[in-house]
Design an enzyme around this catalytic site. Structure first.
Site, PDB file in Angstrom:
ATOM      1  N   HIS A  14      -7.318   0.862  -6.476  1.00  0.00           N
ATOM      2  CA  HIS A  14      -7.546  -0.015  -5.312  1.00  0.00           C
ATOM      3  C   HIS A  14      -8.196  -1.315  -5.824  1.00  0.00           C
ATOM      4  O   HIS A  14      -9.358  -1.598  -5.546  1.00  0.00           O
ATOM      5  CB  HIS A  14      -8.449   0.703  -4.307  1.00  0.00           C
TER       6      HIS A  14
ATOM      7  N   CYS B  81     -16.326   1.542   0.340  1.00  0.00           N
ATOM      8  CA  CYS B  81     -15.182   0.686   0.692  1.00  0.00           C
ATOM      9  C   CYS B  81     -14.811   0.783   2.169  1.00  0.00           C
ATOM     10  O   CYS B  81     -14.158  -0.099   2.693  1.00  0.00           O
ATOM     11  CB  CYS B  81     -13.992   1.020  -0.192  1.00  0.00           C
TER      12      CYS B  81
ATOM     13  N   ARG C  58       0.886  -1.176   0.000  1.00  0.00           N
ATOM     14  CA  ARG C  58       0.000   0.000   0.000  1.00  0.00           C
ATOM     15  C   ARG C  58       0.917   1.218   0.000  1.00  0.00           C
ATOM     16  O   ARG C  58       1.703   1.400   0.935  1.00  0.00           O
ATOM     17  CB  ARG C  58      -0.923   0.001   1.224  1.00  0.00           C
TER      18      ARG C  58
ATOM     19  N   GLN D 122     -10.103  -3.950  -3.524  1.00  0.00           N
ATOM     20  CA  GLN D 122     -11.418  -3.547  -3.047  1.00  0.00           C
ATOM     21  C   GLN D 122     -12.486  -3.809  -4.109  1.00  0.00           C
ATOM     22  O   GLN D 122     -13.589  -4.264  -3.794  1.00  0.00           O
ATOM     23  CB  GLN D 122     -11.404  -2.054  -2.677  1.00  0.00           C
TER      24      GLN D 122
ATOM     25  N   ASP E 274     -17.144   7.290  -1.880  1.00  0.00           N
ATOM     26  CA  ASP E 274     -15.954   7.115  -1.037  1.00  0.00           C
ATOM     27  C   ASP E 274     -15.657   8.473  -0.405  1.00  0.00           C
ATOM     28  O   ASP E 274     -16.272   9.486  -0.758  1.00  0.00           O
ATOM     29  CB  ASP E 274     -14.789   6.650  -1.930  1.00  0.00           C
TER      30      ASP E 274
ATOM     31  N   ARG F  34     -13.484  -8.788   1.437  1.00  0.00           N
ATOM     32  CA  ARG F  34     -12.055  -8.547   1.201  1.00  0.00           C
ATOM     33  C   ARG F  34     -11.275  -9.818   1.561  1.00  0.00           C
ATOM     34  O   ARG F  34     -10.346 -10.210   0.856  1.00  0.00           O
ATOM     35  CB  ARG F  34     -11.549  -7.375   2.057  1.00  0.00           C
TER      36      ARG F  34
HETATM   37  N1  NVA Z   1      -9.946   6.528  -1.448  1.00  0.00           N
HETATM   38  C1  NVA Z   1      -9.571   6.158  -0.107  1.00  0.00           C
HETATM   39  C2  NVA Z   1      -9.805   4.688   0.089  1.00  0.00           C
HETATM   40  C3  NVA Z   1      -9.456   4.179   1.472  1.00  0.00           C
HETATM   41  C4  NVA Z   1      -9.635   2.705   1.598  1.00  0.00           C
HETATM   42  C5  NVA Z   1      -8.120   6.534   0.158  1.00  0.00           C
HETATM   43  O1  NVA Z   1      -7.292   6.330  -0.733  1.00  0.00           O
HETATM   44  O2  NVA Z   1      -7.826   7.041   1.243  1.00  0.00           O
HETATM   45  N1   CP Z   2     -11.247  -0.304   2.333  1.00  0.00           N
HETATM   46  C1   CP Z   2      -9.981  -0.337   2.794  1.00  0.00           C
HETATM   47  O1   CP Z   2      -9.023  -0.551   2.034  1.00  0.00           O
HETATM   48  O2   CP Z   2      -9.862  -0.165   4.132  1.00  0.00           O
HETATM   49  P1   CP Z   2      -8.505   0.022   4.965  1.00  0.00           P
HETATM   50  O3   CP Z   2      -7.955   1.381   4.600  1.00  0.00           O
HETATM   51  O4   CP Z   2      -8.942  -0.069   6.385  1.00  0.00           O
HETATM   52  O5   CP Z   2      -7.554  -1.054   4.590  1.00  0.00           O
END
Ligand code: NVA
Ligand code: CP
Length: 308
Positions: A133, A262, A106, A136, A222, A290
């Site tokens: 992502h 998500c 990540r 997800q 989101d 997930r």
């Molecule tokens: N769009 C959000 C998703 C978090 C799971 C982010 O990147 O923070």
């Molecule tokens: N939806 C998702 O990726 O959640 P986290 O940021 O908690 O991993």
């Protein structure tokens, strides 16, 4: 020289056939888990999980999933590894991929994970980048399939930011042949090239979020500010004020429409509490899935198309 490993860096790395295999496998792996049947095809395999941003679901689902498949997961972050002290990502990839069987990352720019993958001896999974992502969306589409069957020909309304989630929905639509109606505030529109689209006509943009939701089979949104963009918080809160998914938007969608997010969610910002906590919301199934989809993904990346 061994052939290069398969990676899952963006949704379009997989074909429709591969995705259909994953969804079928997910159903089986999930059923086994629910029936408390041990299934350890990844015994003695190790997953390294590298986090440059926070996570609850992604960390837990990969760690628990690897354990349930008989393997081990190791958590690394940039705060206390040499990655946070400027070790080149290429060098880290060379070393880490000699010690483990699979890597999940990540991070910020997609380019970072692409560089890691180019120097990795083992499969690399995108656990979220600024651009995409994909894990997800695997879970979201599996959740749709569980609830409603095939997603082909359906319409997904995306309300809010054209972020990593939005881009990945758009890629998925091109592969799995469904439509995405996107409504973003001015200045936050989809950038087709950044989204990695080929332009198959599965994406339509709407100035008015109500129009994007009209007749939709699935409404999803989101956070207004994704991780890494916190400096824009205030400007975004103003710009996105009319892009909250509320009861009015759900009412113009199809009567049977589902709501997805998500998570983590901000009630009263991108979604009204009555929607996310209401009868059309499937967010808890989405989060649980997930675990199951990623177990099928790890099995596929390490063992190929297992049929048993
Ligand atoms: N769009 C959000 C998703 C978090 C799971 C982010 O990147 O923070
Ligand atoms: N939806 C998702 O990726 O959640 P986290 O940021 O908690 O991993």
């Amino acid at each position: 020289m061994a052939s290069p490993p398969k990676h899952f860096l963006q949704f379009k790395d997989f074909s429709r056939d591969q995705l259909e295999h994953l969804f079928a496998r997910t159903a089986l792996v999930k059923a086994r888990f629910k029936a408390y049947q041990p299934y350890h095809p990844l015994a003695d395999r190790t997953l390294a999980m590298i986090f440059e941003k926070s996570s609850t679901r992604t960390r837990l689902s990969f760690e628990a999933g690897m354990h349930q498949l008989g393997g081990t997961a190791i958590y690394l972050n940039t705060r206390d590894t040499q990655l946070g002290r400027g070790e080149p990502v290429e060098d880290a990839a060379e070393v880490i991929s000699r010690m483990v069987d699979l890597v999940m990352i990540r991070t910020y720019e997609q380019e970072i994970i692409e560089r890691f993958a180019a120097h990795s001896r083992v499969p690399v999974i995108n656990g979220l980048t600024n651009e995409y992502h994909p894990c997800q969306i695997l879970a979201d589409i599996f959740t749709w399939i569980e609830q409603r069957g095939s997603i082909q020909g359906k319409t997904v309304a995306w309300i809010g930011d054209s972020n990593n989630m939005c881009n990945t929905w758009l890629q998925a639509a091109e592969i799995l042949d469904f439509n995405v109606h996107v409504s973003t505030p001015p200045g936050y529109e989809v950038e087709p090239e950044r989204a990695g689209l080929i332009g198959t006509g599965h994406f339509e943009s709407f100035a008015d979020p109500m129009e994007a939701c009209r007749g939709a089979d699935l409404v999803t949104t989101d956070v207004w500010t994704s991780m890494g963009f916190e400096a824009e918080n205030e400007a975004r809160a103003k710009a996105f004020a009319d892009w909250q998914v509320d009861g009015d938007m759900m009412r113009v969608a199809d009567q049977e429409a589902l709501f997805m997010h998500c998570l983590p969610a901000h009630r009263g910002e991108e979604v009204a509490a009555a929607v996310i906590d209401g009868p059309q919301s499937v967010v808890w199934d989405e989060a649980e899935n997930r675990l199951h989809t990623q177990k099928a993904l790890m099995e596929y990346l390490l063992l190929g198309k297992v049929e048993t």
